[in-house]
Design a protein around this motif. Structure first.
Motif, PDB file in Angstrom:
ATOM      1  N   VAL A 137       0.814  -1.208   0.030  1.00 33.74           N
ATOM      2  CA  VAL A 137      -0.116   0.021  -0.067  1.00 33.74           C
ATOM      3  C   VAL A 137       1.020   1.347  -0.083  1.00 33.74           C
ATOM      4  CG1 VAL A 137      -1.849   1.367   1.202  1.00 33.74           C
ATOM      5  CG2 VAL A 137      -1.982  -1.265   1.122  1.00 33.74           C
ATOM      6  N   PRO A 138       0.494   2.154  -1.158  1.00 29.83           N
ATOM      7  CA  PRO A 138       1.582   3.311  -1.144  1.00 29.83           C
ATOM      8  C   PRO A 138       1.295   4.152   0.293  1.00 29.83           C
ATOM      9  CG  PRO A 138       0.228   3.145  -3.011  1.00 29.83           C
ATOM     10  CD  PRO A 138      -0.102   2.008  -2.085  1.00 29.83           C
ATOM     11  N   PRO A 139       2.192   5.006   0.587  1.00 31.27           N
ATOM     12  CA  PRO A 139       2.326   5.984   1.621  1.00 31.27           C
ATOM     13  C   PRO A 139       0.999   6.780   2.044  1.00 31.27           C
ATOM     14  CG  PRO A 139       4.677   5.545   0.851  1.00 31.27           C
ATOM     15  CD  PRO A 139       3.785   4.901  -0.123  1.00 31.27           C
ATOM     16  N   ALA A 140       0.590   7.179   0.581  1.00 30.96           N
ATOM     17  CA  ALA A 140      -0.509   8.271   0.427  1.00 30.96           C
ATOM     18  C   ALA A 140      -1.645   7.742   0.727  1.00 30.96           C
ATOM     19  CB  ALA A 140      -0.470   9.025  -0.948  1.00 30.96           C
ATOM     20  N   ARG A 141      -1.809   6.344   0.281  1.00 30.55           N
ATOM     21  CA  ARG A 141      -2.985   5.567   0.576  1.00 30.55           C
ATOM     22  C   ARG A 141      -2.994   5.025   1.904  1.00 30.55           C
ATOM     23  NH1 ARG A 141      -8.148   5.232   0.700  1.00 30.55           N
ATOM     24  NH2 ARG A 141      -9.011   3.089   0.736  1.00 30.55           N
ATOM     25  N   ARG A 142      -1.960   5.040   2.546  1.00 30.21           N
ATOM     26  CA  ARG A 142      -2.082   4.665   3.729  1.00 30.21           C
ATOM     27  C   ARG A 142      -2.584   5.662   4.807  1.00 30.21           C
ATOM     28  NH1 ARG A 142       4.260   2.056   5.135  1.00 30.21           N
ATOM     29  NH2 ARG A 142       4.183   1.000   3.049  1.00 30.21           N
ATOM     30  N   GLN A 143      -2.138   6.916   4.649  1.00 31.81           N
ATOM     31  CA  GLN A 143      -2.985   7.969   5.387  1.00 31.81           C
ATOM     32  C   GLN A 143      -4.250   8.067   5.041  1.00 31.81           C
ATOM     33  OE1 GLN A 143      -1.254   9.651   7.771  1.00 31.81           O
ATOM     34  NE2 GLN A 143      -3.292  10.101   8.136  1.00 31.81           N
ATOM     35  N   GLU A 165      -9.846   7.611   6.904  1.00 31.87           N
ATOM     36  CA  GLU A 165     -11.081   6.838   6.974  1.00 31.87           C
ATOM     37  C   GLU A 165     -11.478   6.129   8.354  1.00 31.87           C
ATOM     38  OE1 GLU A 165     -10.595   6.031   2.056  1.00 31.87           O
ATOM     39  OE2 GLU A 165     -10.752   4.494   3.601  1.00 31.87           O
ATOM     40  N   PHE A 166     -10.344   5.814   8.668  1.00 36.77           N
ATOM     41  CA  PHE A 166     -10.400   4.917  10.215  1.00 36.77           C
ATOM     42  C   PHE A 166     -10.866   6.081  11.304  1.00 36.77           C
ATOM     43  CE2 PHE A 166     -10.205   1.662  13.198  1.00 36.77           C
ATOM     44  CZ  PHE A 166      -9.205   1.846  13.919  1.00 36.77           C
ATOM     45  N   ASP A 167     -10.275   7.092  11.134  1.00 37.16           N
ATOM     46  CA  ASP A 167     -10.604   8.274  11.944  1.00 37.16           C
ATOM     47  C   ASP A 167     -11.864   8.736  12.123  1.00 37.16           C
ATOM     48  OD1 ASP A 167      -7.637  10.295  11.629  1.00 37.16           O
ATOM     49  OD2 ASP A 167      -7.965   8.307  12.898  1.00 37.16           O
ATOM     50  N   LYS A 168     -12.544   8.615  10.895  1.00 37.03           N
ATOM     51  CA  LYS A 168     -14.000   8.968  10.958  1.00 37.03           C
ATOM     52  C   LYS A 168     -14.919   7.812  11.082  1.00 37.03           C
ATOM     53  CE  LYS A 168     -12.696  12.458   7.577  1.00 37.03           C
ATOM     54  NZ  LYS A 168     -12.827  12.983   6.083  1.00 37.03           N
ATOM     55  N   ALA A 169     -14.361   6.660  11.146  1.00 32.64           N
ATOM     56  CA  ALA A 169     -15.451   5.261  11.098  1.00 32.64           C
ATOM     57  C   ALA A 169     -15.869   5.203  12.671  1.00 32.64           C
ATOM     58  CB  ALA A 169     -14.410   4.047  10.912  1.00 32.64           C
ATOM     59  N   PRO A 170     -16.980   4.680  12.852  1.00 30.69           N
ATOM     60  CA  PRO A 170     -17.743   4.412  14.063  1.00 30.69           C
ATOM     61  C   PRO A 170     -16.908   3.542  15.012  1.00 30.69           C
ATOM     62  CG  PRO A 170     -18.749   3.199  12.384  1.00 30.69           C
ATOM     63  CD  PRO A 170     -17.859   3.840  11.733  1.00 30.69           C
ATOM     64  N   LEU A 176      -8.868  -1.665  12.248  1.00 30.65           N
ATOM     65  CA  LEU A 176      -7.938  -1.633  11.281  1.00 30.65           C
ATOM     66  C   LEU A 176      -6.781  -2.583  11.211  1.00 30.65           C
ATOM     67  CD1 LEU A 176      -6.171   0.077   8.848  1.00 30.65           C
ATOM     68  CD2 LEU A 176      -5.254   1.491  10.550  1.00 30.65           C
ATOM     69  N   ALA A 177      -6.792  -3.505  10.212  1.00 30.72           N
ATOM     70  CA  ALA A 177      -5.597  -4.603  10.282  1.00 30.72           C
ATOM     71  C   ALA A 177      -4.369  -4.135   9.704  1.00 30.72           C
ATOM     72  CB  ALA A 177      -6.175  -5.792   9.612  1.00 30.72           C
ATOM     73  N   ALA A 178      -3.106  -4.357  10.279  1.00 30.07           N
ATOM     74  CA  ALA A 178      -2.131  -3.829   9.585  1.00 30.07           C
ATOM     75  C   ALA A 178      -0.779  -4.799   9.853  1.00 30.07           C
ATOM     76  CB  ALA A 178      -1.647  -2.409  10.026  1.00 30.07           C
ATOM     77  N   GLN A 179       0.011  -4.931   8.648  1.00 32.65           N
ATOM     78  CA  GLN A 179       1.032  -5.674   8.773  1.00 32.65           C
ATOM     79  C   GLN A 179       2.058  -4.822   9.743  1.00 32.65           C
ATOM     80  OE1 GLN A 179       3.129  -6.546   5.259  1.00 32.65           O
ATOM     81  NE2 GLN A 179       4.151  -8.141   5.930  1.00 32.65           N
ATOM     82  N   ILE A 180       2.665  -5.563  10.803  1.00 32.55           N
ATOM     83  CA  ILE A 180       3.334  -4.875  11.889  1.00 32.55           C
ATOM     84  C   ILE A 180       4.768  -4.000  11.214  1.00 32.55           C
ATOM     85  CG2 ILE A 180       4.979  -6.561  12.386  1.00 32.55           C
ATOM     86  CD1 ILE A 180       4.114  -5.742  15.392  1.00 32.55           C
ATOM     87  N   GLN A 181       5.185  -4.531  10.160  1.00 32.23           N
ATOM     88  CA  GLN A 181       6.465  -3.817   9.524  1.00 32.23           C
ATOM     89  C   GLN A 181       5.980  -2.864   8.812  1.00 32.23           C
ATOM     90  OE1 GLN A 181       5.430  -7.148   8.965  1.00 32.23           O
ATOM     91  NE2 GLN A 181       7.025  -8.112   8.126  1.00 32.23           N
ATOM     92  N   SER A 182       4.749  -2.382   8.282  1.00 28.97           N
ATOM     93  CA  SER A 182       4.136  -1.417   7.742  1.00 28.97           C
ATOM     94  C   SER A 182       3.317  -0.398   8.461  1.00 28.97           C
ATOM     95  CB  SER A 182       3.147  -1.825   6.442  1.00 28.97           C
ATOM     96  OG  SER A 182       4.007  -2.724   5.539  1.00 28.97           O
ATOM     97  N   GLY A 183       2.352  -0.938   9.321  1.00 30.31           N
ATOM     98  CA  GLY A 183       1.631  -0.130  10.131  1.00 30.31           C
ATOM     99  C   GLY A 183       2.143   0.129  11.604  1.00 30.31           C
ATOM    100  N   GLY A 184       3.307  -0.488  11.772  1.00 27.06           N
ATOM    101  CA  GLY A 184       3.941  -0.216  13.130  1.00 27.06           C
ATOM    102  C   GLY A 184       4.814   0.904  12.951  1.00 27.06           C
ATOM    103  N   THR A 185       5.244   1.767  12.130  1.00 32.34           N
ATOM    104  CA  THR A 185       5.913   2.559  12.050  1.00 32.34           C
ATOM    105  C   THR A 185       5.509   3.864  11.219  1.00 32.34           C
ATOM    106  OG1 THR A 185       7.481   1.990  10.253  1.00 32.34           O
ATOM    107  CG2 THR A 185       8.126   1.293  12.580  1.00 32.34           C
ATOM    108  N   SER A 214      -7.113   7.403  17.212  1.00 28.51           N
ATOM    109  CA  SER A 214      -8.412   7.076  17.248  1.00 28.51           C
ATOM    110  C   SER A 214      -8.700   5.658  17.573  1.00 28.51           C
ATOM    111  CB  SER A 214      -9.181   7.426  15.797  1.00 28.51           C
ATOM    112  OG  SER A 214      -8.514   6.660  14.871  1.00 28.51           O
ATOM    113  N   ALA A 215      -7.463   4.752  17.528  1.00 29.35           N
ATOM    114  CA  ALA A 215      -7.847   3.627  18.180  1.00 29.35           C
ATOM    115  C   ALA A 215      -6.922   3.723  19.530  1.00 29.35           C
ATOM    116  CB  ALA A 215      -6.838   2.542  17.375  1.00 29.35           C
ATOM    117  N   SER A 216      -7.914   2.913  20.511  1.00 32.20           N
ATOM    118  CA  SER A 216      -7.392   2.689  21.760  1.00 32.20           C
ATOM    119  C   SER A 216      -7.181   1.300  22.327  1.00 32.20           C
ATOM    120  CB  SER A 216      -8.411   3.603  22.764  1.00 32.20           C
ATOM    121  OG  SER A 216      -9.623   3.101  22.681  1.00 32.20           O
TER     122      SER A 216
END
Length: 745
Positions: free
Chosen positions: A581-587, A592-597, A602-611, A617-619
Motif C-alpha cells: 500500500v503506497p504511503p499516500a493511500r495509507r494515510q 477513513e478510520f478516524d471517521k469510522a464508528p 484496522l488490520a496492519a502488517q506490523i512492519q508497515s503499520g507499526g512505524t 483514534s484507536a485505543s
C-alpha cells in the motif's frame, strides 16, 4: 560488685537498652510523620505537574479573549509559554519595549487565570518514565513508609514495657558506679542486681533479637537509594497507590467512600471483613470494596470496566471464603480464556486449581469433588458438569456472564443448573449492561428474582437514580474514569488462548516438518477460523471495544493472517495496510478510520503499520503473535499510545499455551528488560536485541522433542475430545505455503 556482674558488662547492657529505646522511638516517629510528609510531597508533585503543563500552553493563549497583548513581542524576548510568563515579574515584563507597566500587570493577571484553571485539572500521576525530582521525593517517601510500617508495628509491641525498662535502667545504674557500689545499701544492691538480670535477659531473649532486627532494617531503609525506591515502585505500584489513597485520597480517587452505592448499603458493606491469607497480590482500595460487596451480597453481578481487575477480585473473594470454611469453588468461562484463569489463580493465590475441560473432564470433575479447590471449566463443558442433588459448593464465578443472556440457550440452562448448587454467585462482565437492560434483568433473575421483578418494566429509566438504587444490591459497575485518576494510560494484557484439536494438529505438523512460519502462525492457519482460539478471542475483544466506544488496530507479521482477520471481521474492518500500500493511500486509510464508528478495526502488517503512522483514534491494540524484537512491538503500540490519545490504551497479546508463542514471549520479556535498561543508548545497541533465526531454530527443536515425547506417551485408545471442538479428519493435510512477509523496503 555483685557476683558475676562487672561494671563493663552492666554498662554494655544499659547502653544497648538505651539505644534500643532511642531507635524504637525514632522509628515510630518516622512512620507517624511519614503520612503527613507523603501528603505534602503528593501536593508538591501535583503542583509540579501543573507547572509542567503550563510549559505546553503557548503564550498565544493570553489573547484567546482578544485582549490585544503583543504576543510577537513577548516571543521575541523569549516568553513562549504561560510558564515563562508565570516565572517573570510584572516589572521585568514592563522593561520589554512595547510592553507598558499597565499591560505587564494585565499579562500577569491573564497568565495567573490560565494557571489557576490548569491547576484545577492537574492530578497526581506517578510514572517510572517521569522521574523528576518531585516524583522521586514522593516515591522515596512512600517506599520508606511501606518498608518501615511493619517495623514500626513491631517497635510498638516492643515498647509496651518501656516503663519497666526505663525503671530497670535507672536502678541498675548503681552497678556501674565503681567505689560508690561499696557504700550502696544491701537493699539497693539487690534491686540493682534484679533489674540488671531483667535487662540482661531481655537482650538475650526475643526482645533483643527483635530490637536488633528493627534497628538493622531501619538503618537499611533510611539509606535506601533513589533507584531502589523506583524499583520498589515498579515492582509493586499497587502498594504505593494504596498508601496515597490513605493519606491523600483527594488527589487519587473520586467518591472513594461509597463508590456510587446507596449510603445505607455502602455502610453495611464497609464493615464486611476480608480474610486475605493466601492471596499473593495486593488489592487496590476499590478492589477491596468490590470484594466486600461480593462477600456481603453473596449473589451479585460485577460489571467493572475492562482493566479494573475483575479477575483478581473474584480470586480474592474465593480466598476469603476458603479462609472462613469454604472448600469448593467453580469458575465458568469462555474456552478461549480457560488457560488464563488457571494461570491467574495459581499466580495470585494458594488455591488449588483443577481444569475441567477436554477428554478427561469426567475424571477431573470427580477429583475436584473429592479434593476441593477451584474447578475451572468452559460454558460448553457445563453440559457435562453433573453434580449430585445434595452437593453444594462455596462459590460460582461466571466470567463474561452476558454469554448466558438468552435463557433459552442450552449453556444458559446448564449454568443456571450449577447455580442451584452454589452458596455464593459472582457473575462478571465488562460489557455495559445498562445499554441492554433486558439482558441485565435476565441475569438478575438468577441472582435475585425480587430485584429483577422490582425493575421489570422500568427499563426506560435505566439511567435514572431510582433505577440504579434498585439494582445496587445486585449489580455493581465502576468505570476507570470514575474510580481512579492516576490509572496508567497503557494497560497491557496477555490473552492465553487454549488451542483446539484442529489447531494442535496444524501446529504439530508445522513443528515436525520444520516450517518456521507456519509454527508462528499457530491458530491462524486452521482451515476454518471458527476453530481458531485466537480468532474467537479477537471477536470478543472487538465486541467489547464496540460496547465501550473504542476502535481497534490489529497487527500481525504475516500477510495471510492480516487477510484472514480482514475477512473474519467483514464490514467492521477497514482496508488493510501492508507493504504494497503506497504511503499516500495509507494515510487515506487512517483518515477513513478516524471517521469510522466505534467498533471499527484496522488490520496492519506490523512492519508497515507499526512505524510512521499516527492512529490516535484507536485505543485497543491487538498483537496476533509475538514478534522477534521488543522494539517492533513497542513501535506498533506507539501508533495509538502517543501524544493526542485521549483514552487509556488497552494492549492485547494473543498467545497460545504450550506453543512457540509461550517460549518467544518469555524471551521477548527478557529482551524487553534489556531494551529498557539501554533505552537511552544508541539505536544500534538496541536493534541487536532480537530473537534470531538460530534461537528460533532451537525453540523449534525443543518443541519437536516435546511433541514427539507427548505423542509417544499417549495411549492408543485416547479419549474423544469434547463435542465443542471440531477436529479435522486424520488424513487432512496442512498447507505449508507461507505468505511473503518481507518488511517494507
Amino acid at each position: 560488685m555483685a557476683r558475676n556482674i562487672d561494671s563493663a558488662s552492666a554498662k554494655k547492657t544499659i547502653k544497648a537498652h538505651k539505644e534500643f529505646l532511642k531507635y524504637i522511638d525514632e522509628i515510630c516517629l518516622c512512620v507517624d510523620k511519614g503520612a503527613s510528609e507523603i501528603s505534602n510531597l503528593a501536593e508538591n508533585l501535583v503542583k509540579h505537574e501543573a507547572v509542567e503543563a503550563l510549559k505546553n500552553i503557548p503564550v498565544d493563549e493570553l489573547n484567546r479573549e482578544k485582549k490585544g497583548f503583543r504576543i510577537k513581542t513577548l516571543k521575541d524576548n523569549g516568553y513562549n509559554s504561560i510558564a515563562d510568563i508565570e516565572r517573570a515579574t510584572a516589572s521585568s515584563l514592563s522593561k520589554i519595549g512595547g510592553i507598558s507597566p499597565e499591560a505587564a500587570i494585565e499579562i500577569k493577571r491573564a497568565a495567573s487565570e490560565i494557571a489557576k484553571l490548569s491547576s484545577k485539572t492537574a492530578h497526581l500521576k506517578l510514572s517510572a518514565d517521569n522521574k523528576n525530582s518531585a516524583a522521586t521525593a514522593l516515591v522515596c517517601a512512600i517506599s520508606q513508609y511501606i518498608n518501615l510500617s511493619p517495623v514500626a508495628e513491631k517497635c510498638k509491641r516492643l515498647s509496651a514495657n518501656k516503663k519497666e525498662i526505663l525503671s530497670a535502667i535507672k536502678e541498675s545504674t548503681a552497678l556501674t558506679s565503681g567505689l560508690k557500689w561499696l557504700f550502696t545499701s544491701k537493699a539497693k544492691k539487690e534491686q540493682a542486681e534484679k533489674s540488671y538480670a531483667y535487662l540482661y535477659d531481655l537482650t538475650q531473649g526475643d526482645y533483643g533479637v527483635e530490637a536488633n532486627d528493627c534497628v538493622t532494617q531501619y538503618q537499611s531503609v533510611i539509606k535506601q537509594s533513589k533507584d531502589i525506591s523506583w524499583a520498589h515502585f515498579t515492582s509493586d505500584s499497587v502498594a504505593f497507590f494504596n498508601v496515597l489513597e490513605q493519606v491523600a485520597p483527594n488527589l487519587i480517587e473520586v467518591d472513594n467512600t461509597v463508590y456510587g452505592l446507596p449510603e445505607d448499603l455502602a455502610l453495611a458493606i464497609k464493615e464486611e471483613p476480608i480474610h486475605t491469607e493466601g492471596l499473593k497480590c495486593t488489592l487496590r482500595h476499590y478492589q477491596e470494596w468490590g470484594v466486600k460487596y461480593a462477600l456481603h451480597q453473596k449473589r451479585v453481578l460485577l460489571g467493572d470496566e475492562m482493566g479494573l481487575g475483575k479477575t483478581v477480585q473474584a480470586i480474592a473473594v474465593m480466598v476469603s471464603l476458603r479462609n472462613t470454611g469454604g472448600h469448593h469453588f467453580v469458575v465458568v468461562c469462555p474456552a478461549s480464556v480457560i488457560t488464563n484463569w488457571c494461570r491467574e489463580i495459581e499466580k495470585m493465590s494458594d488455591l488449588p486449581v483443577t481444569r475441567i475441560h477436554g477428554a478427561n473432564r469426567a475424571q477431573a470433575l470427580q477429583y475436584w469433588k473429592e479434593n476441593g479447590g477451584v474447578a475451572v471449566t468452559t460454558y460448553e463443558t457445563t453440559e457435562h458438569f453433573t453434580l449430585g442433588e445434595k452437593f453444594k459448593f462455596s462459590m460460582l464465578v461466571v466470567d463474561e456472564a452476558h454469554y448466558i443472556k438468552n435463557p433459552d440457550a442450552q449453556r444458559s440452562k446448564n449454568v443456571r443448573n450449577i447455580c442451584n448448587h452454589a452458596q455464593n454467585i459472582l457473575f462478571m462482565t465488562g460489557t455495559a449492561l445498562e445499554n441492554r437492560v433486558s439482558e441485565m434483568v435476565t441475569l438478575m433473575e438468577v441472582l435475585s428474582p425480587n430485584v429483577a421483578n422490582g425493575v421489570r418494566g422500568m427499563e426506560f429509566l435505566s439511567s435514572a437514580p431510582e433505577f440504579r438504587e434498585k439494582i445496587a444490591p445486585v449489580y455493581y459497575r465502576r468505570r476507570r474514569a470514575d474510580v481512579l485518576k492516576e490509572l496508567p494510560d497503557l494497560i497491557e494484557n496477555i490473552d492465553w488462548c487454549t488451542i483446539s484439536g484442529e489447531e494442535e494438529k496444524c501446529y504439530n505438523d508445522a513443528i515436525l516438518s520444520g516450517n518456521f512460519a507456519a509454527a508462528r502462525r499457530v491458530s491462524w492457519n486452521v482451515a476454518d477460523l471458527k476453530n481458531s482460539s485466537k480468532a474467537n478471542r479477537l471477536l470478543e475483544i472487538v465486541e467489547d471495544a464496540k460496547e465501550e466506544g473504542r476502535k481497534v488496530i490489529v497487527f500481525s507479521f504475516f500477510l495471510d493472517t492480516i487477510a484472514k482477520v480482514t475477512a473474519l471481521l467483514g464490514d467492521a474492518c477497514m482496508e488493510p495496510i501492508n507493504g504494497s500500500v503506497p504511503p499516500a493511500r495509507r494515510q487515506e486509510i487512517i483518515d477513513e478510520f478516524d471517521k469510522a464508528p466505534a467498533g471499527s478495526v484496522l488490520a496492519a502488517q506490523i512492519q508497515s503499520g507499526g512505524t510512521g503512522l499516527n492512529i490516535q483514534s484507536a485505543s485497543v491494540v491487538v498483537l496476533c503473535e509475538p514478534q522477534f524484537k521488543p522494539s517492533i512491538e513497542n513501535q506498533a503500540v506507539s501508533r495509538a499510545y502517543r501524544m493526542g490519545q485521549t483514552r487509556n490504551v488497552l494492549v492485547h497479546r494473543l498467545l497460545c499455551d504450550e506453543t512457540v508463542d509461550e517460549r518467544i514471549s518469555e524471551l521477548l520479556k527478557s529482551k524487553q528488560e534489556i531494551f529498557d535498561a539501554f533505552a537511552d543508548e544508541s539505536a544500534v545497541g538496541t536493534e541487536s536485541l532480537e530473537i534470531d533465526e538460530k534461537t528460533f531454530g532451537s525453540i523449534m527443536e525443543e518443541e519437536k522433542k516435546r511433541i514427539a515425547e507427548k505423542t509417544s506417551a499417549q495411549p492408543q485408545d485416547a479419549e474423544t475430545p469434547e463435542p465443542e471442538i471440531n477436529e479435522v479428519q486424520a488424513d487432512s493435510q496442512v498447507s505449508q505455503t507461507t505468505q511473503n512477509t518481507q518488511a517494507d523496503a
